[in-house]
Enzyme design. Structure first.
Site, PDB file in Angstrom:
ATOM      1  N   VAL B  79      67.682 105.946  81.598  1.00  0.00           N
ATOM      2  CA  VAL B  79      67.834 107.117  82.460  1.00  0.00           C
ATOM      3  C   VAL B  79      69.219 107.717  82.245  1.00  0.00           C
ATOM      4  O   VAL B  79      70.176 107.001  81.918  1.00  0.00           O
ATOM      5  CB  VAL B  79      67.639 106.738  83.950  1.00  0.00           C
ATOM      6  CG1 VAL B  79      66.191 106.419  84.220  1.00  0.00           C
ATOM      7  CG2 VAL B  79      68.540 105.588  84.350  1.00  0.00           C
ATOM      8  N   LEU B 121      70.521 100.366  82.847  1.00  0.00           N
ATOM      9  CA  LEU B 121      70.506 101.105  81.577  1.00  0.00           C
ATOM     10  C   LEU B 121      69.120 101.610  81.223  1.00  0.00           C
ATOM     11  O   LEU B 121      68.969 102.376  80.277  1.00  0.00           O
ATOM     12  CB  LEU B 121      71.009 100.199  80.442  1.00  0.00           C
ATOM     13  CG  LEU B 121      72.453  99.716  80.567  1.00  0.00           C
ATOM     14  CD1 LEU B 121      72.846  98.876  79.353  1.00  0.00           C
ATOM     15  CD2 LEU B 121      73.406 100.903  80.705  1.00  0.00           C
ATOM     16  N   GLU B 122      68.102 101.118  81.941  1.00  0.00           N
ATOM     17  CA  GLU B 122      66.751 101.538  81.551  1.00  0.00           C
ATOM     18  C   GLU B 122      66.142 102.472  82.600  1.00  0.00           C
ATOM     19  O   GLU B 122      66.374 103.656  82.574  1.00  0.00           O
ATOM     20  CB  GLU B 122      65.896 100.300  81.249  1.00  0.00           C
ATOM     21  CG  GLU B 122      66.491  99.536  80.048  1.00  0.00           C
ATOM     22  CD  GLU B 122      65.788  98.240  79.717  1.00  0.00           C
ATOM     23  OE1 GLU B 122      64.560  98.249  79.597  1.00  0.00           O
ATOM     24  OE2 GLU B 122      66.485  97.204  79.568  1.00  0.00           O
ATOM     25  N   MET B 123      65.423 101.938  83.593  1.00  0.00           N
ATOM     26  CA  MET B 123      64.766 102.840  84.545  1.00  0.00           C
ATOM     27  C   MET B 123      65.510 102.918  85.873  1.00  0.00           C
ATOM     28  O   MET B 123      65.350 103.871  86.624  1.00  0.00           O
ATOM     29  CB  MET B 123      63.314 102.408  84.763  1.00  0.00           C
ATOM     30  CG  MET B 123      62.531 102.511  83.452  1.00  0.00           C
ATOM     31  SD  MET B 123      61.041 101.492  83.435  1.00  0.00           S
ATOM     32  CE  MET B 123      59.862 102.694  83.946  1.00  0.00           C
TER      33      MET B 123
END
Lengths: 705, 312
Positions: B79, B121-123
């Site tokens: 994101v 770092l992802e969702m």
């Protein structure tokens, strides 16, 4: 204990035993199933772990081997362990130790997995280098042309040592290996030996792998072996078996309890059964003896009236009852004593049995104090006539002697063929008493039942009359032969029915006597006559029976009237029936003395009708004698009677009887005769019939009706 | 006790039936049993970018379903364009991995699904945000209630359906699988590659049904590589020296589709990856023929597109 309580106790016991049984059964079933499945699971875990160890060995041994199986086996072991931990049977307190061991086992398996994962890493590395070290020599062989032999010897040594170390898991060779590595590192290569240099770098890298990882590889392998998960599982199994045995022992105790309760219940039931059986036997014996007592006469051994009536509950046609009555039994009893009476009864019974006992269609009964019955079943052909002749012959031939005294036995026989036999025979027997014959056969047309009806009707009428004040005194004039005047009246009780019709006195008096209403009638008469004669100067007679004298109600009324009205009482003459037996002579005498104090006179009624006991008559101290109709009726025609009358009058005068009255003076001739003989008073239809009112007048001859 | 004897006898019998040693490599099954409704819902959620903090990153953003279940980037972008540190592993056949993530920190697919959802770092979603979103969508709400009954949907249900979806993501009938089943012959190059695969030692780590994914191994076992603390190796989890540069071995299935390679995507091509692995892990240098054979073999590991993605 109450019966209901016994039942409750039995039910409670049954429930308890049943409950215990099901509990034990349930527990046993569970135990067995759990036991089997738990042991099975533990065994399966052991098997899986064995397979896991084999996988490890295979992985260590083979140059390449898949690692999937290890994970699958570990997952299987974990699933079983968790399943056991969660199984309901192991949640019991008894298995807490087993659960603890399973916890430990799971921790050990976790540890083992970690070590196995390390093993897998090191195993791959070591094995690869083990294959690459000889492979590299092969791959770079072309570059070894100019390499000196010392280097090659070192490479060969390393190759050999690495193989030994890798296969033996022995890090003792590592020092040698390290030394060789150092030596190899010390070799230098010139420009033309580029491939050899490359080989050396690669070779050293692989040899370094052994120095770096072999000790750890060996250690991890040993760690895996050192994890005592198998022993833990064995211990868990042992503990589980021990705990199961304890549980089994507990169930066995319940089983013993169950057996004990069962035996106790059976014992209790047996006790109750024995107890009931004994009671039942006692009751049955009692029942038999009662039945015997009720159906068999103790004195004669014949069947009783109860037995007869029971047998007659089922109506059987074509039967005849021969009733033999011992007419003079009471007199024999009184005269010779009870021993003689009992002896007579026994004798009759024995004689009956001897004569008729063998006839299959005849049954013998003692139906009353002095009545025997012969029941004849099945009247076919001339059986009735035959039996009748036999019974008559038997009765006539009955002889009895007591202490060598021959006692005549008088019998009468009543026969009935119509149900109810006994009642009908009884009616016939009463007929005998009236007719004084020896044998009567019941017949419907003989009006025996009508008589009973009549009696009941009369009784109703009588009760009604008392209730509705229809009991009236009638007055029959008594003529004074000396003065020629009607000076006295005999008060006679009369009863009107509802329509005002006069009831025949003969009928209702007998009924009143039977129904014990006689005293009541006398009381009414006393009250009404006192009332009637209170305001006259006339004398009056009232009949009083010996029973009345003994009836406190009657004497109370009489005394009360005499006390209240002495002037009326002085004109009262009480007539006592001469024919009645004076059983309690003292009581009668006392009564007479009592009433005489009030100035009452006493007359003896119907003198000459019954058994005249002159001595008794004289002792009663009566004032007046009334001569019975039997002495007066035929006096004109019968010179004997005239003679008898003369003598009686002479005797009465001698014993100071004040007045003599002739009854049943039914004609002028009779009146004339009794006057001539010197009878003081005359009474009869010729003088006057009983009337509901009084006349006080000189006698003018027979009144016109 | 008699019963105990019986049971013992029984398990001895079982022991005698122990499975014989398995081959180092095994074909994929045609299909795993999975819950149809859950998998379909899982697919829906797998491709839903609203499950991320900026509403632009879905699972499928990095695990492309038409590119071997992984992506072509060196490392993933999360994101707000946040750059990840690891190369996305394939979601295909992940059900056969013994652990999930490069360092195996998730025990199973369901546990794994939570990782990217919560990762900054992802969702970068919180549990509350996820549940609020799921229950606000009538479609999801109904679909979850149809499966789990009344009540609001939670993260557990979400990861359950996603894991169920991943069970459906298997790629059977690769040429190599068909060869293993005896249905076809490998080409000469493939056959040579297969032999090399075994003889040079690839197979010591890449074995089993997933040709990898069943053990932890070092990157640089022979020639060590530099250790980067930010890379998600086992050391990140345990802090043990032993675990430095130790990773879960990735599956080689569909490897031809999932470039770039290695945990940080450092190898752009299969050839590069092979060279790296040969030098660092097997301690030799591949010559071009060998590399070509191995590439041919690795290409034979590409399976069919998962059926759930081709079904209407």
């Amino acid at each position: 204990m109450k019966f209901a309580h016994k039942i409750y106790l039995a039910i409670a016991l049954a429930l308890a035993v049943g409950g215990l049984f099901f509990r034990a059964d349930h527990m046993t079933g569970h135990l067995l199933a759990d036991h089997a499945s738990t042991l099975n699971t533990l065994g399966e875990m052991q098997r899986l772990e064995g397979a896991l160890d084999r996988q490890l060995m295979q992985a260590a041994f083979q140059l390449y081997h898949e690692y999937d199986s290890m994970h699958r086996l570990l997952a299987g072991i974990r699933a079983h362990a968790e399943g056991l931990q969660g199984s309901p049977s192991l949640q019991q307190k008894a298995f807490a130790g087993v659960r603890q061991l399973l916890d430990r086992y799971q921790a050990q398996i976790d540890e083992k997995e970690q070590r196995i994962l390390e093993f897998a890493t090191l195993n791959s590395v070591i094995k690869n280098s083990t294959t690459h070290i000889p492979a590299l020599s092969h791959r770079y062989l072309s570059g070894f042309d100019t390499i000196d032999q010392a280097y090659l010897a070192e490479v060969a040594r390393v190759t050999s040592v690495v193989f030994i170390a890798a296969r033996s898991f022995d890090d003792d060779f590592l020092r040698e290996l390290s030394a060789s590595i150092e030596r190899l590192r010390g070799f230098s290569f010139d420009e033309s030996q580029a491939r050899a240099r490359e080989f050396n770098a690669m070779f050293l890298a692989h040899a370094g792998v052994f120095v770096r990882y072999l000790p750890r590889y060996k250690a991890v392998s040993e760690q895996i072996r050192a994890i005592a998960s198998g022993a833990t599982l064995d211990l868990a199994k042992t503990r589980f078996l021990a705990a199961s045995e304890r549980t089994a022992a507990r169930i066995q105790r319940i089983g013993w309890g169950l057996a004990a309760a069962f035996v106790f219940s059976i014992g209790l039931i047996i006790f109750f059964l024995v107890f009931m059986e004994r009671q039942h036997k006692e009751l049955a014996a009692l029942h038999r003896s009662f039945q015997r007592a009720a159906t068999q006469d103790r004195l004669t051994g014949l069947y009783t009236r109860f037995a007869f009536e029971r047998a007659q509950q089922v109506e059987i046609p074509q039967q005849a009852l021969f009733l033999i009555n011992l007419d003079n039994f009471i007199r024999i009893n009184d005269f010779y004593g009870h021993a003689a009476g009992d002896g007579l009864l026994r004798h009759c019974a024995a004689a009956l049995r001897t004569r008729f006992g063998r006839e299959s269609d005849l049954e013998l009964f003692r139906l009353g104090g002095d009545e025997f019955g012969i029941l004849c079943r099945g009247l076919r052909g001339d059986r009735y006539a035959v039996v009748k002749d036999q019974v008559v012959g038997f009765a006539a031939g009955l002889r009895f002697s007591f202490r060598d005294h021959a006692i005549p036995v008088e019998t009468s026989i009543a026969i009935s063929t119509e149900p109810p036999l006994l009642e009908k025979a009884g009616l016939a027997l009463r007929q005998i008493e009236h007719t004084r014959t020896r044998l009567v056969e019941y017949r419907r047309e003989a009006g025996m039942e009508a008589q009973v009806e009549q009696n009941l009707r009369m009784l109703n009428l009588l009760h009604g009359a008392i209730r509705d004040d229809r009991v009236l005194p009638y007055f029959q004039p008594i003529l004074n032969n000396h003065t020629g005047r009607i000076e006295k009246y005999e008060c006679l009780v009369r009863v009107h029915d509802e329509d005002g019709n006069l009831l025949p006195p003969g009928w209702f008096l007998a009924v009143a006597k039977q129904a014990r209403l006689y005293g009541e009638l006398t009381c009414i008469m006393l009250r009404k006559c006192f009332e009637r004669f209170r305001h006259t100067h006339l004398e009056f007679h009232i009949n009083i029976s010996v029973e009345d004298i003994q009836d406190p109600k009657v004497t109370a009324v009489l005394h009360q009237l005499l006390q209240a009205e002495p002037q009326t009482g002085e004109r009262l003459t009480l007539e006592i029936l001469e024919s009645e037996e004076v059983a309690n002579y003292e009581a009668v005498h006392g009564f007479i003395c009592g009433v005489k104090r009030y100035g009452c006179k006493l007359a003896l009624d119907d003198f000459g009708a019954g058994y005249s006991n002159l001595a008794q008559v004289l002792r009663l101290d009566v004032d007046n004698i009334k001569l019975d109709a039997s002495l007066v009726r035929d006096i004109v025609q019968n010179p004997d009677l005239e003679f008898l009358m003369r003598s009686l009058l002479e005797m009465f005068r001698a014993v100071n009887i004040q007045a003599v009255t002739a009854e049943f003076v039914h004609s002028a001739e009779v009146l004339e005769k009794v006057k001539t003989l010197g009878v003081d008073y005359a009474q009869g239809y010729y003088i006057g019939k009983p009337k509901p009112d009084l006349v006080d007048r000189p006698f003018q001859g027979q009144e016109a009706v | 006790m008699r019963l105990a004897q019986k049971v013992r006898w029984l398990w001895v019998c079982c022991g005698l039936c122990a499975v014989a040693a398995a081959a180092p490599l095994a074909p994929l099954p045609q299909q795993l049993d999975y819950h149809q409704a859950k998998a379909q819902l899982g697919l829906r959620l797998f491709v839903d970018p609203k499950l991320s903090a900026d509403g632009r990153v879905a699972c499928v953003s990095c695990h492309l379903l038409d590119a071997g279940g992984a992506e072509s980037k060196t490392v993933s972008t999360g994101v707000f364009q946040r750059q990840g540190r690891m190369n996305a592993p394939s979601v295909f056949n992940a059900a056969f991995n013994f652990r999930q993530f490069w360092n195996g920190r998730a025990l199973d697919l369901q546990e794994q699904a939570l990782g990217p959802l919560h990762s900054r770092l992802e969702m970068d979603m919180t549990e509350d945000a996820i549940e609020a979103y799921l229950n606000a969508q009538p479609y999801y709400r109904q679909a979850f209630e149809a499966i789990y009954g009344q009540g609001p949907a939670g993260v557990d249900q979400l990861t359950d359906v996603i894991a169920e979806f991943q069970k459906a993501l298997i790629t059977p009938n690769a040429r190599f699988d068909r060869f293993l089943r005896g249905e076809i012959e490998l080409s000469a190059a493939e056959q040579a590659g297969y032999l090399l695969f075994k003889s040079v030692g690839c197979v010591t780590c890449h074995n089993g049904i997933n040709i990898g994914g069943n053990s932890y191994q070092y990157l640089g076992a022979v020639h060590p590589v530099e250790h980067h603390p930010e890379h998600g190796d086992l050391y990140q989890r345990t802090g043990r020296e032993f675990d430095k540069n130790r990773f879960k071995v990735p599956s080689l299935r569909n490897v031809a589709l999932t470039a770039p390679y290695l945990h940080d995507g450092r190898a752009a091509t299969l050839g590069e990856a092979l060279d790296t692995m040969a030098y660092h892990n097997l301690g030799f240098r591949l010559d071009p023929d060998q590399q070509a054979s191995l590439v041919a073999f690795l290409n034979a590991l590409t399976g069919e597109t998962p059926r759930i993605l081709t079904e209407p």
